[in-house]
Enzyme design. Sequence first.
Site, PDB file in Angstrom:
ATOM      1  N   CYS A   1      -5.187   8.487   8.197  1.00 49.70           N
ATOM      2  CA  CYS A   1      -5.575   7.852   9.453  1.00 49.70           C
ATOM      3  C   CYS A   1      -5.355   8.808  10.608  1.00 49.70           C
ATOM      4  CB  CYS A   1      -4.761   6.580   9.673  1.00 49.70           C
ATOM      5  SG  CYS A   1      -5.543   5.155   8.926  1.00 49.70           S
TER       6      CYS A   1
ATOM      7  N   ASP B   1       3.720   0.580  12.046  1.00 47.05           N
ATOM      8  CA  ASP B   1       2.466   0.095  11.457  1.00 47.05           C
ATOM      9  C   ASP B   1       2.142  -1.339  11.874  1.00 47.05           C
ATOM     10  OD1 ASP B   1       2.166   2.548  10.305  1.00 47.05           O
ATOM     11  OD2 ASP B   1       2.895   1.950   8.328  1.00 47.05           O
TER      12      ASP B   1
ATOM     13  N   ARG C   1      -0.200  15.233  12.462  1.00 46.20           N
ATOM     14  CA  ARG C   1       0.710  14.626  11.479  1.00 46.20           C
ATOM     15  C   ARG C   1       1.279  15.737  10.602  1.00 46.20           C
ATOM     16  NH1 ARG C   1      -1.879   9.081   9.257  1.00 46.20           N
ATOM     17  NH2 ARG C   1       0.154   9.010   8.273  1.00 46.20           N
TER      18      ARG C   1
ATOM     19  N   LYS D   1       0.820  -1.211   0.000  1.00 42.95           N
ATOM     20  CA  LYS D   1       0.000   0.000   0.000  1.00 42.95           C
ATOM     21  C   LYS D   1       0.857   1.265   0.000  1.00 42.95           C
ATOM     22  CE  LYS D   1      -2.417   2.790   3.406  1.00 42.95           C
ATOM     23  NZ  LYS D   1      -1.453   3.372   4.346  1.00 42.95           N
ATOM     24  N   ASN D   2       1.815   1.329   0.917  1.00 41.88           N
ATOM     25  CA  ASN D   2       2.537   2.599   1.054  1.00 41.88           C
ATOM     26  C   ASN D   2       3.527   2.848  -0.080  1.00 41.88           C
ATOM     27  OD1 ASN D   2       0.999   3.326   3.205  1.00 41.88           O
ATOM     28  ND2 ASN D   2       2.490   2.739   4.772  1.00 41.88           N
TER      29      ASN D   2
ATOM     30  N   ARG E   1      -9.088   0.308   3.606  1.00 43.29           N
ATOM     31  CA  ARG E   1      -8.170   1.271   2.971  1.00 43.29           C
ATOM     32  C   ARG E   1      -6.840   0.615   2.651  1.00 43.29           C
ATOM     33  NH1 ARG E   1      -7.595   6.673   6.252  1.00 43.29           N
ATOM     34  NH2 ARG E   1      -5.859   6.646   4.823  1.00 43.29           N
TER      35      ARG E   1
HETATM   36  N1  EPU Z   1       7.152  14.159  10.913  1.00 41.30           N
HETATM   37  C1  EPU Z   1       7.431  15.472  11.168  1.00 41.30           C
HETATM   38  N2  EPU Z   1       7.414  16.349  10.116  1.00 41.30           N
HETATM   39  C2  EPU Z   1       7.146  15.946   8.855  1.00 41.30           C
HETATM   40  C3  EPU Z   1       6.866  14.599   8.597  1.00 41.30           C
HETATM   41  C4  EPU Z   1       6.875  13.721   9.660  1.00 41.30           C
HETATM   42  O1  EPU Z   1       7.674  15.856  12.308  1.00 41.30           O
HETATM   43  O2  EPU Z   1       7.158  16.800   7.947  1.00 41.30           O
HETATM   44  C5  EPU Z   1       7.167  13.190  12.025  1.00 41.30           C
HETATM   45  C6  EPU Z   1       5.795  12.567  12.258  1.00 41.30           C
HETATM   46  O3  EPU Z   1       5.009  13.346  13.123  1.00 41.30           O
HETATM   47  C7  EPU Z   1       6.161  11.228  12.828  1.00 41.30           C
HETATM   48  C8  EPU Z   1       7.489  10.873  12.146  1.00 41.30           C
HETATM   49  O4  EPU Z   1       8.002  12.111  11.653  1.00 41.30           O
HETATM   50  O5  EPU Z   1       6.384  11.348  14.214  1.00 41.30           O
HETATM   51  C9  EPU Z   1       7.407   9.898  10.996  1.00 41.30           C
HETATM   52  O6  EPU Z   1       6.446  10.334  10.030  1.00 41.30           O
HETATM   53  P1  EPU Z   1       6.547   9.931   8.493  1.00 41.30           P
HETATM   54  O7  EPU Z   1       6.635  11.184   7.708  1.00 41.30           O
HETATM   55  O8  EPU Z   1       7.601   8.896   8.327  1.00 41.30           O
HETATM   56  O9  EPU Z   1       5.124   9.285   8.241  1.00 41.30           O
HETATM   57  P2  EPU Z   1       4.201   9.464   6.968  1.00 41.30           P
HETATM   58  O10 EPU Z   1       5.025   9.538   5.752  1.00 41.30           O
HETATM   59  O11 EPU Z   1       3.173  10.494   7.191  1.00 41.30           O
HETATM   60  C10 EPU Z   1       4.098   6.915   6.432  1.00 41.30           C
HETATM   61  C11 EPU Z   1       3.013   5.883   6.285  1.00 41.30           C
HETATM   62  C12 EPU Z   1       2.453   5.564   7.658  1.00 41.30           C
HETATM   63  C13 EPU Z   1       3.589   5.116   8.597  1.00 41.30           C
HETATM   64  C14 EPU Z   1       4.717   6.134   8.618  1.00 41.30           C
HETATM   65  C15 EPU Z   1       5.939   5.673   9.405  1.00 41.30           C
HETATM   66  C16 EPU Z   1       2.104   6.376   4.124  1.00 41.30           C
HETATM   67  C17 EPU Z   1       0.986   6.899   3.333  1.00 41.30           C
HETATM   68  N3  EPU Z   1       1.965   6.412   5.439  1.00 41.30           N
HETATM   69  O12 EPU Z   1       3.454   8.056   6.978  1.00 41.30           O
HETATM   70  O13 EPU Z   1       1.591   4.483   7.431  1.00 41.30           O
HETATM   71  O14 EPU Z   1       3.094   4.957   9.909  1.00 41.30           O
HETATM   72  O15 EPU Z   1       5.135   6.417   7.272  1.00 41.30           O
HETATM   73  O16 EPU Z   1       6.430   4.489   8.870  1.00 41.30           O
HETATM   74  O17 EPU Z   1       3.091   5.910   3.577  1.00 41.30           O
HETATM   75  C18 EPU Z   1      -0.229   3.105   7.757  1.00 41.30           C
HETATM   76  O18 EPU Z   1       0.089   2.526   6.713  1.00 41.30           O
HETATM   77  O19 EPU Z   1      -1.072   2.675   8.569  1.00 41.30           O
HETATM   78  C19 EPU Z   1       0.414   4.364   8.092  1.00 41.30           C
HETATM   79  C20 EPU Z   1      -0.087   5.218   8.960  1.00 41.30           C
END
Ligand code: EPU
Length: 433
Positions: A117, A308, A123, A22-23, A400
Amino acid sequence: MTKYIVQGGKPLFGEVEISGAKNAAVAIIPAALLVDGVCRIENIPQISDVTMSLKILEQLGAGIRTINRHTVEIDCSHIRSTRTSYELARKIRASYYLIGALLGRFGQAEVAMPGGCNFGGVRPIDQHVKGFTALGAKVLVESGFIHASAENGRLKGASIYLDVVSVGATMNIMMAAVMAEGNTVIENAAKEPHIVDLANFLNSMGANIRGAGTDTIKIRGVERLRGGSYAIIPDQIEAGTYMAAVAATGGQILVKNIIPKHMDCITAKLQECGVEVEEHEDTLLVRRTGKLQKANVKTMPYPGFPTDMQPQITTVLSLAEGTSLVTEGVWSNRYRYVDELRRMGASIQVDEKTAVVEGVERLTGAPIQAYDLRAGAAMVIAALAAHGQSEISGVKYIERGYENIVAKLQALGADIRSVEEPDETAAMEAHIG
Ligand code: EPU
């Protein structure tokens, strides 16, 4: 409203085929916007986040041709607009990738602030914005939209050191930089398998990206990406979820179509809990016959234990002998599901980022709610392991990210069915994912 009805307490036996990640898919589909030609993408999971991503591209003017259940051809040669529909884009978290992709190809993007989510905390996307700004874009938020535009229409390569290891920021900056003028270096980059998958996809379309999968990614800007064909990697978390399910229920399953290396962080932890895992070329044989043992878990960016999988492993540990400690090291708050497990008899105390899980002999079926995608997966695991009947609501979150979860579990002998019920609680909408 759809609910899952589960009669728990049956061990799982059989084989399960893992779908595309998915991701990776939710990044690679928007990345097709960078390509001036037809991309054929294979091993796409059939999940609602993918359907939504394809709809958004179509609305921007992409030609989408479905070849079969898991293959689409996307033609972004004639994109009409760089402004996404507010209604569509805000429904998924991954819509932030549209910013990097549109900005990288057209020098401008207007994208609704992403949804996704909701597991309690904020986020942020400040690291994405930091990257775009370093590449010479102006970024501002106005009326629910993020507006980004490159000065003189084209971004310029730059060095970017991420303040936090972010999957989304790493991939988004990679997309924006792929056709920027000159070289870009992303340091303190995330290393998840889907980062490598996106880089491989872009390289197969003509990009020049090196180092994906390490903490330093180097991108040499190219003039244009052409069409091509690419197959998405298997879903590490979906595979881990089925492994956790058999750990909780007992039994033996063959998890097919996986990359064992991607599973190491999950395999090692389940083995610590007393689960037997036999590794083959692209399958894992997972067996649990004895008692589950306690283990401590800390979630971390890859190659650490994935956040996750945190709700799923906590559910497994709720049935283990002894007291386990689970520490969430990525998100500020991802324990909302614990209340639901408690209603099934689990003994778990949460103090900020740590859950103290005292194993109990058994869980008992109850009406439970999926609050987000992975919490929903944990509810399914808990219901499968519990004695008696559970009714899981909020399953739209589960769908999803998990293709055909009900049919896949039924094939493993689980007593689970999906039922349609009149929507009594419009309030559910308040938990938009
Ligand atoms: N963070 C920041 N600033 C940013 C971006 C992130 O402070 O600009 C922080 C977040 O608050 C968090 C950490 O950095 O504490 C990691 O966030 P990351 O950006 O890695 O997460 P994401 O890209 O928003 C993706 C997956 C999530 C998964 C995370 C971590 C997708 C669409 N989502 O989210 O997946 O938990 O990476 O591996 O790829 C899921 O699949 O259930 C899901 C939530």
